[in-house]
Design an enzyme around this catalytic site. Structure first.
Site, PDB file in Angstrom:
ATOM      1  N   GLU A  62      47.951 -19.118  69.048  1.00 15.09           N
ATOM      2  CA  GLU A  62      47.599 -18.327  70.345  1.00 15.09           C
ATOM      3  C   GLU A  62      46.249 -18.770  70.915  1.00 15.09           C
ATOM      4  O   GLU A  62      46.245 -18.997  71.963  1.00 15.09           O
ATOM      5  CB  GLU A  62      47.528 -16.848  70.034  1.00 15.09           C
ATOM      6  N   CYS A 118      43.343 -12.863  67.873  1.00 15.59           N
ATOM      7  CA  CYS A 118      44.117 -13.378  68.927  1.00 15.59           C
ATOM      8  C   CYS A 118      44.497 -12.169  69.867  1.00 15.59           C
ATOM      9  O   CYS A 118      44.332 -12.525  71.148  1.00 15.59           O
ATOM     10  CB  CYS A 118      45.173 -14.087  68.398  1.00 15.59           C
ATOM     11  N   GLU A 121      45.045 -25.819  60.882  1.00 16.68           N
ATOM     12  CA  GLU A 121      44.245 -25.414  59.832  1.00 16.68           C
ATOM     13  C   GLU A 121      43.113 -26.367  59.307  1.00 16.68           C
ATOM     14  O   GLU A 121      43.193 -27.375  60.108  1.00 16.68           O
ATOM     15  CB  GLU A 121      45.278 -25.104  58.647  1.00 16.68           C
ATOM     16  N   CYS A 146      44.449 -20.158  65.144  1.00 17.20           N
ATOM     17  CA  CYS A 146      45.761 -19.774  65.445  1.00 17.20           C
ATOM     18  C   CYS A 146      46.504 -20.431  66.520  1.00 17.20           C
ATOM     19  O   CYS A 146      45.900 -21.119  67.514  1.00 17.20           O
ATOM     20  CB  CYS A 146      45.833 -18.125  65.779  1.00 17.20           C
TER      21      CYS A 146
END
Ligand code: THU
Length: 129
Positions: free
Chosen positions: A54, A88, A43, A52
Site C-alpha cells: 500500500e 498503512c 522487504e 508494504c
C-alpha cells in the site's frame, strides 16, 4: 467494479520483494483522475526497514501528482483476505476519506470490502490537531 484494481494489484504482486516473509502483497489505488497506481511490498534484511504494498502504491500516486484516493484493492496469496496494516490505514487516510472503499482479493476474485472508516475509526487527521 474493482476488478481492474484487483488485476493491477495482482500484476504488482508479481514484482514483490519478500524473501524474508515469503508473503507477497500487491496493492492498487484508483486516484481522482481515474488513473490506477500500483505497488508491492519491498522487504529488507533489516526487517523493520521493509515497507508494504500500500505504501508503494501511495508513493507512486503522489509522485505522479495525485493526492486523492477513490478506491483501493490489496491482494495476497493467503487463504484469508488481508486488510492493510495499521500504519498503512493511517497513510491511506491521509489521501482518502471515511467512505473510501478498501477491497481485498486474491488470484480468484474479490474476498472482502470495507470503508476506511470501518478500518480506522476515529482516525487522526488535521481536524484533530
Ligand atoms: N504487507 C503488505 O505489504 N500489506 C499488507 O496489507 C499487510 C502486510 C507485507 C509486509 C511484509 O512485507 C509482509 O506483508 C508480511 O507481513
Amino acid at each position: 467494479m474493482a476488478e481492474d484494481l484487483r488485476r493491477a494489484a495482482l500484476a504488482a504482486r508479481e514484482a514483490a520483494y519478500a524473501p524474508y516473509s515469503n508473503f507477497a502483497v500487491g496493492a492498487a489505488i484508483r486516484a481522482a483522475s481515474g488513473a490506477i497506481y500500483s505497488g508491492c511490498n519491498v522487504e529488507n534484511a533489516s526487517y523493520p526497514e521493509g515497507w508494504c504494498a500500500e505504501t508503494s502504491a501511495i508513493a507512486a500516486m503522489v509522485a505522479a501528482g495525485e493526492r486523492e484516493i477513490v478506491e483501493v484493492c490489496v491482494v495476497s496469496g493467503g487463504a484469508t483476505p488481508i486488510t492493510p496494516c495499521g500504519g498503512c490505514r493511517q497513510r491511506l487516510a491521509e489521501f482518502g476519506g471515511p467512505d473510501t472503499r478498501v477491497h481485498s482479493g486474491d488470484a480468484d476474485g474479490l474476498r472482502g470490502s470495507w470503508t476506511l472508516a470501518e478500518l480506522l475509526p476515529a482516525a487522526f487527521g488535521l481536524d484533530r490537531r
